[in-house]
Design an enzyme around this catalytic site. Structure first.
Site, PDB file in Angstrom:
ATOM      1  N   ASP A  23       0.793  -1.164  -0.115  1.00 59.25           N
ATOM      2  CA  ASP A  23      -0.096   0.045   0.125  1.00 59.25           C
ATOM      3  C   ASP A  23       0.759   1.387   0.069  1.00 59.25           C
ATOM      4  O   ASP A  23       1.914   1.305   0.520  1.00 59.25           O
ATOM      5  CB  ASP A  23      -0.932  -0.249   1.170  1.00 59.25           C
ATOM      6  CG  ASP A  23      -2.053   1.075   1.087  1.00 59.25           C
ATOM      7  OD1 ASP A  23      -2.266   1.496  -0.085  1.00 59.25           O
ATOM      8  OD2 ASP A  23      -2.693   1.212   2.204  1.00 59.25           O
ATOM      9  N   ARG A  36      -0.024   9.112 -10.258  1.00 53.39           N
ATOM     10  CA  ARG A  36      -0.013   7.880  -9.314  1.00 53.39           C
ATOM     11  C   ARG A  36       0.652   6.685 -10.015  1.00 53.39           C
ATOM     12  O   ARG A  36       1.067   5.806  -9.616  1.00 53.39           O
ATOM     13  CB  ARG A  36      -1.562   7.639  -9.330  1.00 53.39           C
ATOM     14  CG  ARG A  36      -2.246   8.391  -8.143  1.00 53.39           C
ATOM     15  CD  ARG A  36      -3.564   8.387  -8.113  1.00 53.39           C
ATOM     16  NE  ARG A  36      -3.877   6.721  -7.745  1.00 53.39           N
ATOM     17  CZ  ARG A  36      -4.120   6.095  -6.352  1.00 53.39           C
ATOM     18  NH1 ARG A  36      -4.013   6.964  -5.666  1.00 53.39           N
ATOM     19  NH2 ARG A  36      -4.480   5.029  -6.364  1.00 53.39           N
ATOM     20  N   HIS A  40       3.184   3.326  -8.914  1.00 56.55           N
ATOM     21  CA  HIS A  40       2.944   1.727  -9.475  1.00 56.55           C
ATOM     22  C   HIS A  40       4.239   1.130 -10.093  1.00 56.55           C
ATOM     23  O   HIS A  40       4.471   0.148  -9.462  1.00 56.55           O
ATOM     24  CB  HIS A  40       1.670   1.796 -10.299  1.00 56.55           C
ATOM     25  CG  HIS A  40       0.415   2.086  -9.560  1.00 56.55           C
ATOM     26  ND1 HIS A  40      -0.031   1.610  -8.149  1.00 56.55           N
ATOM     27  CD2 HIS A  40      -0.588   2.839 -10.112  1.00 56.55           C
ATOM     28  CE1 HIS A  40      -1.283   2.137  -7.998  1.00 56.55           C
ATOM     29  NE2 HIS A  40      -1.740   2.764  -9.144  1.00 56.55           N
ATOM     30  N   LEU A 134      11.376 -21.099  -3.292  1.00 54.22           N
ATOM     31  CA  LEU A 134      10.430 -19.943  -2.594  1.00 54.22           C
ATOM     32  C   LEU A 134       9.222 -19.798  -3.334  1.00 54.22           C
ATOM     33  O   LEU A 134       9.040 -19.966  -4.543  1.00 54.22           O
ATOM     34  CB  LEU A 134      10.960 -18.523  -2.863  1.00 54.22           C
ATOM     35  CG  LEU A 134      10.138 -17.172  -2.321  1.00 54.22           C
ATOM     36  CD1 LEU A 134       9.824 -17.181  -0.858  1.00 54.22           C
ATOM     37  CD2 LEU A 134      10.563 -15.794  -2.711  1.00 54.22           C
ATOM     38  N   ARG A 197      -5.622  -1.892   8.490  1.00 47.04           N
ATOM     39  CA  ARG A 197      -6.902  -2.880   8.102  1.00 47.04           C
ATOM     40  C   ARG A 197      -6.412  -3.874   7.011  1.00 47.04           C
ATOM     41  O   ARG A 197      -5.489  -3.624   6.492  1.00 47.04           O
ATOM     42  CB  ARG A 197      -7.818  -2.066   7.342  1.00 47.04           C
ATOM     43  CG  ARG A 197      -7.608  -1.196   6.357  1.00 47.04           C
ATOM     44  CD  ARG A 197      -8.935  -0.322   5.897  1.00 47.04           C
ATOM     45  NE  ARG A 197      -8.379   0.504   4.686  1.00 47.04           N
ATOM     46  CZ  ARG A 197      -7.968   1.857   4.851  1.00 47.04           C
ATOM     47  NH1 ARG A 197      -7.810   2.198   5.906  1.00 47.04           N
ATOM     48  NH2 ARG A 197      -7.743   2.235   3.860  1.00 47.04           N
TER      49      ARG A 197
END
Length: 243
Positions: A23, A36, A40, A134, A197
Site C-alpha cells: 500500500d 499515481r 505503481h 520460494l 486494516r
C-alpha cells in the site's frame, strides 16, 4: 533476481509464510508531485526487494496483494496502466524467477483479467511449477469474501450431490476449498503506508497471523523494512488462543 534461501543463524524465529499488503503507491507519487502511475512503476522495484529479501532470510512462502477485486472501480486510465505494468513485470521477470527457483502461483478471479495477461499467468505457472526455493503467490483481482463465498458454494454442491455430509463440515474442510489450500496460513502479515486494516485480504487465513504495520510507503520498501518486520514478529509470543 537472485534468491538464495538460508535460515537466519540467530535465535529469532523466522516466519514460514509472509503476506504483504503493498500500500502507498499513490501517496508516494503525490508526495513527489508525480502521477499515481509513477508510484505503481516504482512499486515494482519493491516487489523485487521483497522477493530477494524473503529468499535471503529463508522465508518459504510469500504472498503479495497486487490487485484487489475492489480495485476495478478505479479510473480506467489507472487500471489500464496497472495491466500494462503487470504485462511488463511478468514478461521481464519470468526468466529470473524461474532461474532463481521461485514457484509462482496466482489467486483471485483471473478470468476477469485481459486475455493476454491470463495467458502470461498460465505461462509463469507452467514455467515455475517445479521450483521450490520460494513459493510466491500473487493475488490478482482477489477478494477474500468472494473467495470464502466460492468455497461455500463448492461445499454446498458436494452436500447436494451426496459427496459430503453437512455434519462433516469443519474448519479443515472449508480451508481445503479455499484458493490457498496448498499454502500454510500466514505467520506474518505486513501492511505498508501506515494503514491498519486487512482490506478484504486473506480474512480466513489470517485468524492467528501476527500483523506488523509499517509507515513506509510501498515504493520505498526495502530489505531492511522486511528485516524490521521479521524482528518484530520474532519478539512476540504466539499463543494461538492458549494461555
Amino acid at each position: 533476481m537472485e534468491v538464495v534461501p538460508q535460515r537466519d543463524s540467530g535465535h529469532e524465529p523466522i516466519p514460514e509464510h509472509v503476506a504483504i499488503i503493498m500500500d502507498g503507491n499513490g501517496r508516494w507519487a503525490s508526495k513527489r508531485s508525480l502521477q499515481r502511475l509513477r508510484g505503481h512503476e516504482q512499486g515494482a522495484e519493491a516487489v523485487r526487494e521483497a522477493v530477494r529479501g524473503c529468499g535471503d532470510l529463508g522465508i518459504r512462502y510469500l504472498t503479495l496483494f497486487a490487485f484487489s477485486s475492489e480495485n476495478w472501480s478505479r479510473p480506467v486510465e489507472e487500471i489500464n496502466h496497472l495491466m500494462g505494468l503487470f504485462r511488463y513485470f511478468f514478461n521481464k521477470e519470468i526468466n529470473a524467477l524461474s532461474e532463481a527457483g521461485v514457484k509462482v502461483n496466482f489467486i483471485g478471479n483471473i478470468n476477469r483479467l485481459p486475455e493476454d495477461i491470463q495467458s502470461l499467468v498460465e505461462e509463469i505457472k507452467l514455467r515455475t511449477q517445479h521450483n521450490s526455493k520460494l513459493i510466491l503467490t500473487i493475488a490478482l483481482s482477489y477478494g477474500s469474501q468472494s473467495e470464502i463465498a466460492g468455497a461455500m458454494r463448492q461445499i454446498a454442491e458436494k452436500v447436494e450431490a451426496g459427496e459430503l455430509a453437512a455434519r462433516d463440515i469443519c474448519e479443515e474442510v472449508i480451508a481445503r476449498h479455499l484458493e490457498t489450500a496448498d499454502l500454510p496460513d500466514p505467520d506474518l502479515l505486513i501492511r505498508t503506508s501506515g494503514e491498519k486494516r486487512l482490506s478484504n485480504f486473506l480474512l480466513w487465513q489470517c485468524a492467528y497471523t501476527e500483523f506488523v504495520f509499517l509507515d513506509t510507503l510501498w515504493p520505498d520498501f526495502r530489505k531492511d523494512d522486511l528485516i524490521a518486520a521479521v524482528r518484530e514478529y520474532g519478539s512476540r509470543n504466539r499463543r494461538f488462543g492458549a494461555v
